[in-house]
Design a protein around this motif. Sequence first.
Motif, PDB file in Angstrom:
ATOM      1  N   ASN A  88      57.232 -25.958  -5.742  1.00 32.73           N
ATOM      2  CA  ASN A  88      56.917 -25.876  -7.170  1.00 32.73           C
ATOM      3  C   ASN A  88      57.840 -24.928  -7.915  1.00 32.73           C
ATOM      4  N   VAL A  89      58.278 -23.852  -7.252  1.00 34.41           N
ATOM      5  CA  VAL A  89      59.161 -22.898  -7.938  1.00 34.41           C
ATOM      6  C   VAL A  89      60.633 -23.221  -7.707  1.00 34.41           C
ATOM      7  N   GLY A  90      60.918 -24.318  -6.991  1.00 36.07           N
ATOM      8  CA  GLY A  90      62.288 -24.829  -6.906  1.00 36.07           C
ATOM      9  C   GLY A  90      63.200 -24.164  -5.910  1.00 36.07           C
ATOM     10  N   VAL A  91      62.651 -23.484  -4.885  1.00 29.26           N
ATOM     11  CA  VAL A  91      63.531 -22.844  -3.897  1.00 29.26           C
ATOM     12  C   VAL A  91      63.778 -23.733  -2.687  1.00 29.26           C
ATOM     13  N   ILE A  92      63.036 -24.840  -2.580  1.00 32.52           N
ATOM     14  CA  ILE A  92      63.287 -25.830  -1.526  1.00 32.52           C
ATOM     15  C   ILE A  92      63.137 -27.217  -2.125  1.00 32.52           C
ATOM     16  N   TYR A  93      63.734 -28.209  -1.472  1.00 31.63           N
ATOM     17  CA  TYR A  93      63.454 -29.593  -1.852  1.00 31.63           C
ATOM     18  C   TYR A  93      63.295 -30.428  -0.585  1.00 31.63           C
ATOM     19  N   GLY A  94      62.334 -31.336  -0.657  1.00 35.65           N
ATOM     20  CA  GLY A  94      61.929 -32.073   0.524  1.00 35.65           C
ATOM     21  C   GLY A  94      62.856 -33.191   0.938  1.00 35.65           C
ATOM     22  N   LEU A  95      62.876 -33.459   2.236  1.00 32.43           N
ATOM     23  CA  LEU A  95      63.594 -34.574   2.835  1.00 32.43           C
ATOM     24  C   LEU A  95      62.629 -35.282   3.776  1.00 32.43           C
ATOM     25  N   ASP A  96      63.050 -36.389   4.326  1.00 32.10           N
ATOM     26  CA  ASP A  96      62.211 -37.105   5.279  1.00 32.10           C
ATOM     27  C   ASP A  96      62.095 -36.296   6.575  1.00 32.10           C
ATOM     28  N   GLY A  97      60.895 -35.803   6.875  1.00 35.51           N
ATOM     29  CA  GLY A  97      60.679 -35.042   8.096  1.00 35.51           C
ATOM     30  C   GLY A  97      61.051 -33.574   7.996  1.00 35.51           C
ATOM     31  N   GLY A  98      61.515 -33.138   6.827  1.00 35.03           N
ATOM     32  CA  GLY A  98      61.921 -31.746   6.673  1.00 35.03           C
ATOM     33  C   GLY A  98      62.317 -31.434   5.242  1.00 35.03           C
ATOM     34  N   PHE A  99      63.160 -30.400   5.070  1.00 36.78           N
ATOM     35  CA  PHE A  99      63.544 -29.975   3.722  1.00 36.78           C
ATOM     36  C   PHE A  99      64.819 -29.137   3.820  1.00 36.78           C
ATOM     37  N   LYS A 100      65.366 -28.794   2.659  1.00 40.49           N
ATOM     38  CA  LYS A 100      66.502 -27.871   2.595  1.00 40.49           C
ATOM     39  C   LYS A 100      66.126 -26.676   1.727  1.00 40.49           C
ATOM     40  N   ARG A 101      66.608 -25.523   2.140  1.00 42.41           N
ATOM     41  CA  ARG A 101      66.371 -24.303   1.360  1.00 42.41           C
ATOM     42  C   ARG A 101      67.541 -24.087   0.414  1.00 42.41           C
ATOM     43  N   ILE A 102      67.236 -23.906  -0.872  1.00 38.67           N
ATOM     44  CA  ILE A 102      68.313 -23.666  -1.851  1.00 38.67           C
ATOM     45  C   ILE A 102      68.172 -22.285  -2.496  1.00 38.67           C
ATOM     46  N   GLY A 103      67.084 -21.594  -2.159  1.00 38.53           N
ATOM     47  CA  GLY A 103      66.871 -20.246  -2.670  1.00 38.53           C
ATOM     48  C   GLY A 103      66.071 -19.438  -1.671  1.00 38.53           C
ATOM     49  N   SER A 104      65.672 -18.232  -2.054  1.00 39.96           N
ATOM     50  CA  SER A 104      64.907 -17.352  -1.161  1.00 39.96           C
ATOM     51  C   SER A 104      63.417 -17.518  -1.424  1.00 39.96           C
ATOM     52  N   LEU A 105      62.670 -17.873  -0.356  1.00 41.83           N
ATOM     53  CA  LEU A 105      61.223 -18.009  -0.493  1.00 41.83           C
ATOM     54  C   LEU A 105      60.575 -16.636  -0.647  1.00 41.83           C
ATOM     55  N   MET A 106      61.108 -15.631   0.041  1.00 41.95           N
ATOM     56  CA  MET A 106      60.535 -14.289  -0.067  1.00 41.95           C
ATOM     57  C   MET A 106      60.752 -13.722  -1.464  1.00 41.95           C
ATOM     58  N   GLN A 107      61.884 -14.041  -2.062  1.00 41.78           N
ATOM     59  CA  GLN A 107      62.132 -13.582  -3.426  1.00 41.78           C
ATOM     60  C   GLN A 107      61.141 -14.208  -4.400  1.00 41.78           C
ATOM     61  N   ALA A 108      60.679 -15.420  -4.047  1.00 42.47           N
ATOM     62  CA  ALA A 108      59.729 -16.114  -4.915  1.00 42.47           C
ATOM     63  C   ALA A 108      58.374 -15.413  -4.953  1.00 42.47           C
ATOM     64  N   ILE A 109      58.076 -14.587  -3.921  1.00 41.42           N
ATOM     65  CA  ILE A 109      56.791 -13.875  -3.920  1.00 41.42           C
ATOM     66  C   ILE A 109      56.973 -12.377  -4.138  1.00 41.42           C
ATOM     67  N   HIS A 110      58.208 -11.963  -4.489  1.00 43.25           N
ATOM     68  CA  HIS A 110      58.461 -10.564  -4.842  1.00 43.25           C
ATOM     69  C   HIS A 110      57.646 -10.236  -6.080  1.00 43.25           C
ATOM     70  N   LEU A 111      56.957  -9.129  -6.059  1.00 41.02           N
ATOM     71  CA  LEU A 111      56.055  -8.817  -7.173  1.00 41.02           C
ATOM     72  C   LEU A 111      56.784  -8.435  -8.451  1.00 41.02           C
ATOM     73  N   ASP A 112      58.075  -8.152  -8.378  1.00 37.93           N
ATOM     74  CA  ASP A 112      58.868  -7.896  -9.586  1.00 37.93           C
ATOM     75  C   ASP A 112      59.808  -9.052  -9.881  1.00 37.93           C
ATOM     76  N   SER A 113      59.581 -10.196  -9.209  1.00 34.34           N
ATOM     77  CA  SER A 113      60.512 -11.325  -9.316  1.00 34.34           C
ATOM     78  C   SER A 113      60.297 -12.096 -10.608  1.00 34.34           C
ATOM     79  N   SER A 114      61.347 -12.747 -11.059  1.00 31.73           N
ATOM     80  CA  SER A 114      61.276 -13.607 -12.252  1.00 31.73           C
ATOM     81  C   SER A 114      60.482 -14.860 -11.980  1.00 31.73           C
ATOM     82  N   TYR A 115      60.177 -15.130 -10.686  1.00 23.44           N
ATOM     83  CA  TYR A 115      59.385 -16.308 -10.352  1.00 23.44           C
ATOM     84  C   TYR A 115      57.924 -16.124 -10.763  1.00 23.44           C
ATOM     85  N   MET A 116      57.522 -14.865 -10.972  1.00 23.34           N
ATOM     86  CA  MET A 116      56.100 -14.596 -11.239  1.00 23.34           C
ATOM     87  C   MET A 116      55.687 -15.195 -12.574  1.00 23.34           C
TER      88      MET A 116
END
Length: 524
Positions: A496-524
């Motif tokens: 939903n926040v755009g750091v991964i996108y799905g593929l058949d049977g898996g996905f690719k990472r295009i950003g940091s998932l941990m950064q997405a849950i950083h409490l000072d992150s712009s993802y908040m």
Amino acid sequence: MLEYALHSDSNTLRHVDSVENGLKCNCVCSGCGDRLVAKNNGTSGTRHHFAHDSKDENSNCLMTQLHLIAQHFFLESQPLYLPPASFEYKGQTLNQCEILAKVLGGSLEARIDRYIADVLLETELGDIVIEVFVTHENEAEKTTYYQQNKIPSIEFDLSAYLNRNIDEALSDLKAKKVPYKWLYEWCREQLIDKHEQFLEHEAERIKKKRLRSAKDSARKFIKGNYILLPSLTQEFKCQIDRHTYSEEVTIYSRSEQHVDSVYQVNQTEEYLLLQAIRGDNQIWIAFLLKDCLPADVADLNGSIVIRTPATSENNRATWKWLKYPKLMPKIERSQQNFLKESNNKAKKARTTKDAVRQAKTNSELYLLSKDSLFKRDYSRWSKWMTLNQLFQPSPSRKHPKLPYALNYIRSYPCLWAFDTWHILTLSLLAEIVDRKPKDTKIFYDHLFKELVVLTGLHEEFYDIEQRIAPHAVDADSKSLVIRSGIIEEALRPYTNVGVIYGLDGGFKRIGSLMQAIHLDSSYM
């Protein structure tokens, strides 16, 4: 507006400026036959034209004028411009560029059998029919007659010029801008003959190339006392409880086999045949030289391997088994194993419903235990956030609040299998994924195994997993009992926040998932 008419005495086409004024022009309308008045000495600026003497000018008059002008244009052309021609023949497009042909003679409204051609021209290339389309295309029956009798013919489409100035039609005819279509190309027979000669030469070249290639391979086999045995796969299918099970099984893997002897037995126009001997066994090697299987090769007894010639310059010859009696026992065993496995899957399919029901019950209990899991795991998660510098304790806030990206979705029934507080589970999942390189495929199944190491697994998950058949699990339940489905659903907040996108049977990472849950992150 009429600018051309037929002269009554000579029956020739005349322009309004080439005749006397008024009725002295001695001209008639080619469309309705009415006498015409030449208005060609006015000074008011009106364009010179013919006017009807006793009838009203109508569209038929203009149509006939345009048709007649075009007829005379082609009749008087010297040389005649023949536009490009193109047609399909035996899967190939044959082309002829534009050409100028010397006109030796011609006539209007020429009779050809029971049909009337608009213009028939005698040229140095032979007779050519010109049809003029103003309001009606050439009749299908006449076109078929031209084609069946190989009469070179072309139709020019002047329908767009009916309500325009006649000079525009003449100008575009001269400039070769009028649309056309060949009814029967003047060059068709020549192009076909030329292409047939090419095909004949090409067939001979391919024949020699195939024979040369077959002989080269045969010599290698004979000299080295070995043969090439291709792969053999079998597809098995069966239906149990209205579900079709299928599997492709490799019966034999491609290999080179040394033999006691190998020698040439026969050579014909269709094939080159070798026989190989190893112990008490023999095998036939047939190098096909044509794109069909000869009957006498198909009738051979015993094991037969055939090499089919390459179908194009970019392809290679292919090897395959034609007969394989020595492999039949293995095929039968493989089929029995397939049927046994299919029956096991069918049994699982029958228990799937109960297993899924149990998983749903466990997921509901997991959601009800949300508060107790929070009390148990929050401290661990708080330390994890601080350790990974995703939260900085301060006097005003000693413990982290829940990240919006993870708390936006209120419940995660898919995470029942890990029996861990959902926020901690999703955080640990982010840590695992962030260790993977960007823009490379990450498989859901692999993540499941890595996550279990950090969280543990619900004591009933393996039992439930063993009792389900994946094909029998409905789409809504896959995120409860199928490993890939569980992880795919668990990753939804990160999708939903755009750091991964799905593929058949898996996905690719295009950003940091941990950064997405950083409490000072712009993802908040």
